[in-house]
Motif scaffolding. Structure first.
Motif, PDB file in Angstrom:
ATOM      1  N   ALA A  22      -0.585   6.118  12.803  1.00 51.72           N
ATOM      2  CA  ALA A  22      -1.481   6.507  12.172  1.00 51.72           C
ATOM      3  C   ALA A  22      -2.983   5.751  12.611  1.00 51.72           C
ATOM      4  CB  ALA A  22      -1.283   6.056  10.495  1.00 51.72           C
ATOM      5  N   GLY A  23      -2.828   4.352  13.115  1.00 50.95           N
ATOM      6  CA  GLY A  23      -3.983   3.868  13.584  1.00 50.95           C
ATOM      7  C   GLY A  23      -4.282   4.133  14.758  1.00 50.95           C
ATOM      8  N   LEU A  24      -3.643   5.191  15.562  1.00 43.80           N
ATOM      9  CA  LEU A  24      -4.267   5.609  16.903  1.00 43.80           C
ATOM     10  C   LEU A  24      -4.673   7.078  17.116  1.00 43.80           C
ATOM     11  CD1 LEU A  24      -1.389   4.394  19.204  1.00 43.80           C
ATOM     12  CD2 LEU A  24      -3.669   3.187  18.859  1.00 43.80           C
ATOM     13  N   ARG A  25      -4.511   7.599  15.617  1.00 44.82           N
ATOM     14  CA  ARG A  25      -5.284   9.009  15.425  1.00 44.82           C
ATOM     15  C   ARG A  25      -4.772   9.937  16.503  1.00 44.82           C
ATOM     16  NH1 ARG A  25      -4.668   9.621  12.214  1.00 44.82           N
ATOM     17  NH2 ARG A  25      -6.221  11.255  11.520  1.00 44.82           N
ATOM     18  N   THR A  65       3.438   7.054  -2.041  1.00 48.27           N
ATOM     19  CA  THR A  65       4.035   7.073  -0.849  1.00 48.27           C
ATOM     20  C   THR A  65       5.589   6.273  -1.090  1.00 48.27           C
ATOM     21  OG1 THR A  65       2.012   7.035   0.242  1.00 48.27           O
ATOM     22  CG2 THR A  65       3.938   6.306   1.562  1.00 48.27           C
ATOM     23  N   ILE A  66       6.557   6.610  -0.198  1.00 46.56           N
ATOM     24  CA  ILE A  66       7.845   6.148  -0.555  1.00 46.56           C
ATOM     25  C   ILE A  66       7.766   4.684   0.838  1.00 46.56           C
ATOM     26  CG2 ILE A  66      10.349   6.357   0.464  1.00 46.56           C
ATOM     27  CD1 ILE A  66       9.285   7.628  -2.245  1.00 46.56           C
ATOM     28  N   GLY A  67       7.740   3.569   0.187  1.00 48.07           N
ATOM     29  CA  GLY A  67       7.409   2.422   1.293  1.00 48.07           C
ATOM     30  C   GLY A  67       8.440   1.647   1.331  1.00 48.07           C
ATOM     31  N   GLU A  68       8.665   0.285   1.378  1.00 46.75           N
ATOM     32  CA  GLU A  68       9.477  -0.574   1.599  1.00 46.75           C
ATOM     33  C   GLU A  68      10.414  -0.732   0.351  1.00 46.75           C
ATOM     34  OE1 GLU A  68       6.446  -1.096   1.919  1.00 46.75           O
ATOM     35  OE2 GLU A  68       5.872  -2.434   3.883  1.00 46.75           O
ATOM     36  N   ALA A  69      11.546  -1.074   0.245  1.00 47.98           N
ATOM     37  CA  ALA A  69      12.554  -1.105  -0.925  1.00 47.98           C
ATOM     38  C   ALA A  69      11.738  -2.029  -1.834  1.00 47.98           C
ATOM     39  CB  ALA A  69      13.851  -1.570  -0.388  1.00 47.98           C
ATOM     40  N   GLU A  70      11.322  -2.965  -1.486  1.00 42.02           N
ATOM     41  CA  GLU A  70      10.550  -3.901  -2.489  1.00 42.02           C
ATOM     42  C   GLU A  70       9.588  -3.356  -3.161  1.00 42.02           C
ATOM     43  OE1 GLU A  70       8.452  -8.560  -2.548  1.00 42.02           O
ATOM     44  OE2 GLU A  70       9.313  -7.493  -0.652  1.00 42.02           O
ATOM     45  N   ALA A  71       8.728  -2.650  -2.387  1.00 47.67           N
ATOM     46  CA  ALA A  71       7.360  -1.940  -2.980  1.00 47.67           C
ATOM     47  C   ALA A  71       7.729  -0.633  -3.977  1.00 47.67           C
ATOM     48  CB  ALA A  71       6.577  -1.226  -1.819  1.00 47.67           C
ATOM     49  N   LYS A  93       0.793  -1.093   0.116  1.00 46.34           N
ATOM     50  CA  LYS A  93      -0.031   0.133   0.040  1.00 46.34           C
ATOM     51  C   LYS A  93       0.781   1.121  -0.101  1.00 46.34           C
ATOM     52  CE  LYS A  93      -3.617   2.193   2.915  1.00 46.34           C
ATOM     53  NZ  LYS A  93      -4.141   2.254   4.007  1.00 46.34           N
ATOM     54  N   LEU A  94       0.970   1.981  -1.038  1.00 45.87           N
ATOM     55  CA  LEU A  94       1.741   3.285  -1.287  1.00 45.87           C
ATOM     56  C   LEU A  94       0.582   4.388  -1.203  1.00 45.87           C
ATOM     57  CD1 LEU A  94       4.615   2.156  -3.454  1.00 45.87           C
ATOM     58  CD2 LEU A  94       4.548   2.132  -0.985  1.00 45.87           C
ATOM     59  N   SER A  95      -0.481   4.270  -0.763  1.00 48.39           N
ATOM     60  CA  SER A  95      -1.503   5.175  -1.140  1.00 48.39           C
ATOM     61  C   SER A  95      -1.959   6.261  -0.108  1.00 48.39           C
ATOM     62  CB  SER A  95      -2.903   4.472  -1.704  1.00 48.39           C
ATOM     63  OG  SER A  95      -3.146   3.510  -0.539  1.00 48.39           O
ATOM     64  N   SER A  96      -1.365   6.071   1.216  1.00 47.35           N
ATOM     65  CA  SER A  96      -1.843   6.729   2.433  1.00 47.35           C
ATOM     66  C   SER A  96      -0.715   7.383   3.270  1.00 47.35           C
ATOM     67  CB  SER A  96      -2.607   5.833   3.305  1.00 47.35           C
ATOM     68  OG  SER A  96      -3.854   5.401   2.771  1.00 47.35           O
ATOM     69  N   ASN A  97       0.668   7.312   2.618  1.00 45.62           N
ATOM     70  CA  ASN A  97       1.565   8.121   3.246  1.00 45.62           C
ATOM     71  C   ASN A  97       2.001   7.690   4.637  1.00 45.62           C
ATOM     72  OD1 ASN A  97       1.625   9.599   1.036  1.00 45.62           O
ATOM     73  ND2 ASN A  97       0.541  11.519   2.058  1.00 45.62           N
ATOM     74  N   GLU A  98       1.581   6.136   4.766  1.00 45.76           N
ATOM     75  CA  GLU A  98       1.717   5.923   6.058  1.00 45.76           C
ATOM     76  C   GLU A  98       3.365   5.492   6.278  1.00 45.76           C
ATOM     77  OE1 GLU A  98      -2.323   3.339   6.398  1.00 45.76           O
ATOM     78  OE2 GLU A  98      -0.685   2.625   5.073  1.00 45.76           O
ATOM     79  N   ARG A 132       0.697  19.550  13.796  1.00 42.06           N
ATOM     80  CA  ARG A 132       1.832  18.330  13.953  1.00 42.06           C
ATOM     81  C   ARG A 132       0.993  17.060  13.962  1.00 42.06           C
ATOM     82  NH1 ARG A 132       7.245  20.117  14.673  1.00 42.06           N
ATOM     83  NH2 ARG A 132       7.563  21.821  13.258  1.00 42.06           N
ATOM     84  N   THR A 133       1.332  15.971  13.402  1.00 43.71           N
ATOM     85  CA  THR A 133       0.887  14.716  13.816  1.00 43.71           C
ATOM     86  C   THR A 133       1.824  13.526  14.104  1.00 43.71           C
ATOM     87  OG1 THR A 133      -0.490  12.967  12.686  1.00 43.71           O
ATOM     88  CG2 THR A 133       1.041  14.005  11.173  1.00 43.71           C
ATOM     89  N   PHE A 134       1.297  12.455  15.035  1.00 43.09           N
ATOM     90  CA  PHE A 134       2.046  11.308  15.083  1.00 43.09           C
ATOM     91  C   PHE A 134       1.740  10.091  14.160  1.00 43.09           C
ATOM     92  CE2 PHE A 134       2.224  13.350  19.074  1.00 43.09           C
ATOM     93  CZ  PHE A 134       3.560  13.028  19.620  1.00 43.09           C
ATOM     94  N   SER A 135       0.965  10.804  12.928  1.00 48.75           N
ATOM     95  CA  SER A 135       0.314   9.767  11.812  1.00 48.75           C
ATOM     96  C   SER A 135       1.460   9.187  10.992  1.00 48.75           C
ATOM     97  CB  SER A 135      -0.904  10.065  11.255  1.00 48.75           C
ATOM     98  OG  SER A 135      -1.829  10.163  12.169  1.00 48.75           O
ATOM     99  N   LYS A 136       2.463  10.074  10.724  1.00 46.14           N
ATOM    100  CA  LYS A 136       3.344  10.044   9.597  1.00 46.14           C
ATOM    101  C   LYS A 136       4.667   9.363   9.980  1.00 46.14           C
ATOM    102  CE  LYS A 136      -0.095  11.454   7.314  1.00 46.14           C
ATOM    103  NZ  LYS A 136      -0.759  10.410   6.182  1.00 46.14           N
TER     104      LYS A 136
END
Length: 362
Positions: free
Chosen positions: A231-234, A341-347, A36-41, A222-226
């Motif tokens: 992200a899952g704790l909002r 989104t920049i994700g894992e190297a494989e993604a 998933k490279l769609s939510s900037n997680e 500011r946020t703790f999501s990124k």
């Protein structure tokens, strides 16, 4: 049969579209894209000590959380060198942004932001009843601060400056931002939305907290999501001067921030060395992805966030579909472009192979 009467304004408010997760069947088994490279997680698991703090807090979920978020507020005040009274927490930075609209804007008022920018801005502006004034980005996908300042009227109550900008990743640098702030009337609140602050390496991009100190009409989100990966704790927060911060606490949903989120955020702040290491890794991957895309012939907006932006126009949905078939989901904005989104190297490797193949078809 009649139905309850709802606000007519809701008919014109778009629904927020989250990034698509990997597809799954009825039993929850993954059937579609693996990444998933769609939510900037953040692709990494929680920082050291964070999971343990959340698990410990889960043992008391039969109790209400600390409504004042006292421990986290004190930790943030110490971390940023600001009075605790200037800190206000909420359900992610977008939750705090909606509160900022509640305390400043209503019917007849105007809210200014760049476009395209964070997708939630027009939604939460319309929910407040205010009029959205969006100012197009310039040719380099950046905020046109002169045009935004020109758009200020006696009805303007709030201005969002997303820095780095979502979804383009572009930034506003210090000199330009200070000139802009000098032009904005002192009774208009300027919100510096810095959800991706930790990924900035450009030394000319100012820290919004430095600007807030001498400007009572500046608030910082500011946020703790990124970068922090919660992200899952909002959970997010604002730093603002007394009147604004007090208004935010007044409009906060009672007990809206769970104790799990509060304790996890405190533990995250105390794991800064590990955070910096992970951010450095993502920044290095960002540079690799940008270099590879540029080498393929793509025009890539200069990004300082944990994502890249490709303006594809009418080919946007085709590109997103090809990525999905290859094993990654990206965030398409139909008719405009895709945010990746920049994700894992494989993604990232899958994304780059797909982009190269798609480029050859253009």
């Amino acid at each position: 049969m009649t139905t309850p009467k709802l606000r007519a304004e809701l008919d014109s408010i778009p629904t927020y579209k989250p990034g698509r997760p990997p597809a799954a069947d009825e039993d929850g088994a993954q059937t579609g894209p693996a990444f998933k490279l769609s939510s900037n997680e953040n692709p990494y698991p929680p920082l050291p000590g964070v999971l343990e703090a959340a698990i410990a807090a889960a043992g008391s979920i039969n109790r209400y959380p600390d409504m004042a978020c006292s421990a986290l507020t004190d930790e943030l005040a110490a971390r940023f060198g600001v009075p605790a009274e200037h800190v206000a927490t909420g359900t992610g930075s977008v939750g705090v942004a909606q509160q900022l609209l509640q305390v400043t804007s209503g019917p007849g008022d105007e809210v200014i932001y760049a476009w395209r920018s964070f997708e939630a801005y027009p939604i939460i502006t319309r929910i407040s009843g205010a009029t959205a004034v969006h100012v197009p980005l310039d040719a380099d996908e950046r905020h046109d601060l002169d045009a935004m300042a020109d758009a200020v009227t006696e009805r303007t109550r709030l201005i969002f400056v997303c820095n780095p900008n979502n979804p383009t990743g572009t930034v506003v640098r210090r000199a330009a931002l200070e000139r802009f702030l000098d032009r904005v009337p002192s009774d208009v609140l300027v919100v510096l939305d810095e959800a991706y602050r930790e990924f900035i390496t450009d030394e000319e991009v100012p820290d919004g907290v430095d600007l807030y100190r001498e400007r009572p009409n500046v608030a910082v989100l500011r946020t703790f999501s990124k970068a922090y990966g919660l992200a899952g704790l909002r959970i997010g927060f604002a730093i603002a001067h007394d009147p604004v911060a007090a208004a935010l606490r007044k409009t906060a949903v009672p007990f809206g921030v769970s104790q799990l989120a509060q304790d996890a955020a405190v533990a995250s702040l105390r794991a800064e060395p590990a955070l910096l290491e992970r951010v450095a890794g993502l920044v290095a991957e960002r540079a690799r992805v940008v270099e590879a895309l540029s080498g393929q012939g793509w025009t890539v907006a200069e990004t300082q966030a944990n994502f890249v932006w490709l303006r594809l126009g009418e080919r946007t949905t085709d590109f997103a579909a090809q990525c999905e078939r290859a094993g990654v989901t990206v965030r398409p904005f139909a008719g405009e472009g895709v945010r990746i989104t920049i994700g894992e190297a494989e993604a990232n490797a899958i994304l780059l192979r797909t982009a190269e193949s798609f480029r050859k078809e253009l």
